[in-house]
Design an enzyme around this catalytic site. Sequence first.
Site, PDB file in Angstrom:
ATOM      1  N   ARG A  71       0.766  -1.131   0.005  1.00  0.00           N
ATOM      2  CA  ARG A  71      -0.251  -0.181   0.130  1.00  0.00           C
ATOM      3  C   ARG A  71       1.048   0.929  -0.072  1.00  0.00           C
ATOM      4  O   ARG A  71       0.495   2.482  -0.778  1.00  0.00           O
ATOM      5  CB  ARG A  71      -0.743   0.013   1.299  1.00  0.00           C
ATOM      6  CG  ARG A  71      -2.039   1.320   0.652  1.00  0.00           C
ATOM      7  CD  ARG A  71      -3.041   0.939   2.283  1.00  0.00           C
ATOM      8  NE  ARG A  71      -4.465   1.583   2.397  1.00  0.00           N
ATOM      9  CZ  ARG A  71      -4.023   3.078   3.159  1.00  0.00           C
ATOM     10  NH1 ARG A  71      -3.480   3.130   3.274  1.00  0.00           N
ATOM     11  NH2 ARG A  71      -5.721   3.684   3.328  1.00  0.00           N
ATOM     12  N   ILE A  97      -6.960   8.102  -1.269  1.00  0.00           N
ATOM     13  CA  ILE A  97      -7.286   6.289  -0.873  1.00  0.00           C
ATOM     14  C   ILE A  97      -8.028   5.611   0.119  1.00  0.00           C
ATOM     15  O   ILE A  97      -7.664   6.005   0.992  1.00  0.00           O
ATOM     16  CB  ILE A  97      -5.850   5.645  -0.703  1.00  0.00           C
ATOM     17  CG1 ILE A  97      -5.691   4.457  -0.805  1.00  0.00           C
ATOM     18  CG2 ILE A  97      -4.991   6.049   0.173  1.00  0.00           C
ATOM     19  CD1 ILE A  97      -4.049   4.232  -0.857  1.00  0.00           C
ATOM     20  N   SER A  98      -8.850   4.696  -0.095  1.00  0.00           N
ATOM     21  CA  SER A  98      -9.391   4.654   0.433  1.00  0.00           C
ATOM     22  C   SER A  98      -9.392   3.670   1.965  1.00  0.00           C
ATOM     23  O   SER A  98      -8.571   2.662   2.039  1.00  0.00           O
ATOM     24  CB  SER A  98     -11.007   3.246   0.121  1.00  0.00           C
ATOM     25  OG  SER A  98     -11.713   4.253  -0.369  1.00  0.00           O
ATOM     26  N   GLN A  99     -10.112   3.508   3.059  1.00  0.00           N
ATOM     27  CA  GLN A  99     -10.000   2.583   4.370  1.00  0.00           C
ATOM     28  C   GLN A  99      -9.517   1.618   4.076  1.00  0.00           C
ATOM     29  O   GLN A  99     -10.414   0.680   3.063  1.00  0.00           O
ATOM     30  CB  GLN A  99     -11.057   3.041   5.736  1.00  0.00           C
ATOM     31  CG  GLN A  99     -10.711   2.036   6.459  1.00  0.00           C
ATOM     32  CD  GLN A  99     -12.122   2.437   7.554  1.00  0.00           C
ATOM     33  OE1 GLN A  99     -13.178   2.855   7.199  1.00  0.00           O
ATOM     34  NE2 GLN A  99     -11.386   2.064   9.330  1.00  0.00           N
ATOM     35  N   PRO A 100      -8.057   1.119   4.440  1.00  0.00           N
ATOM     36  CA  PRO A 100      -8.279  -0.890   4.157  1.00  0.00           C
ATOM     37  C   PRO A 100      -9.430  -1.490   4.490  1.00  0.00           C
ATOM     38  O   PRO A 100      -9.575  -2.797   3.774  1.00  0.00           O
ATOM     39  CB  PRO A 100      -6.782  -0.789   5.072  1.00  0.00           C
ATOM     40  CG  PRO A 100      -6.716   0.204   4.771  1.00  0.00           C
ATOM     41  CD  PRO A 100      -6.723   1.342   5.059  1.00  0.00           C
TER      42      PRO A 100
END
Length: 252
Positions: A71, A97-100
């Site tokens: 990431r 970038i979205s939350q994992p």
Amino acid sequence: MRTLRNCLLALMGATAPAAASAAQAQGQDTFDPQRRRMVEEIAALTRETRHETGRASLSARVMDAIAKVPRHEFVPAADRRDAYANRPLPIGMGQTISQPFIVALMTDLMDVKPGDRVLEIGTGSGYQAALLAELAGTVYTIEIVEPLAREAAERLKRLGYRNVETRIGDGYKGWPEHAPFDSIMVTAAPREVPQPLIDQLKPGGRLVVPVGGQVAGQSLLLIEKQPDGRITRHNILGVRFVPLTDKAGRQQ
């Protein structure tokens, strides 16, 4: 629904999945502890939200991909120290970038199988496309913000993701030349589910999309096209995504 922030308070002591991270094999030892911690937090938060999502765990294939994809390669250099924090990060041009956890949940909802043809709307930095590339046969991904699209294409190529095809354009219309798709993911929120995407979904396929405005709130939907063509919708979780926009910047 409890907020994700509140759920994170119960994350201590979580157990990592059986699959080991691929970080050492890729020579990424510097980020290995952070990546392992991120995987642990995703697993724990999945259990914490099981009553909302109906999932107490995510598939081993999805968790393996999360543990493998670097990431930190998909965030700006200034934010690399936070690359494995379980929260969204800015990637420029007003995008994130979205939350994992949300990335993992949406990926799991797609139920991607080896050899599948998958469409992603909203390439962003390319992180989600890389995860899908670990699971699918071919990934087609569209980004309307040209600088992000070009950077993502170069990044994915540099990292060796040869089964990803990128396009600069309006994702609302899908990619009809390569339809139908086994599954489709939308990583920005339209006001309503785009009909072209439903049309481009195979019978038996799945569409995962956050829907709603920036004020009234959004819901993550799982849409399934039955073998006879009927459409079923499942409300999974309250979420917050950047809007799916047209070239003029208006939410679609």
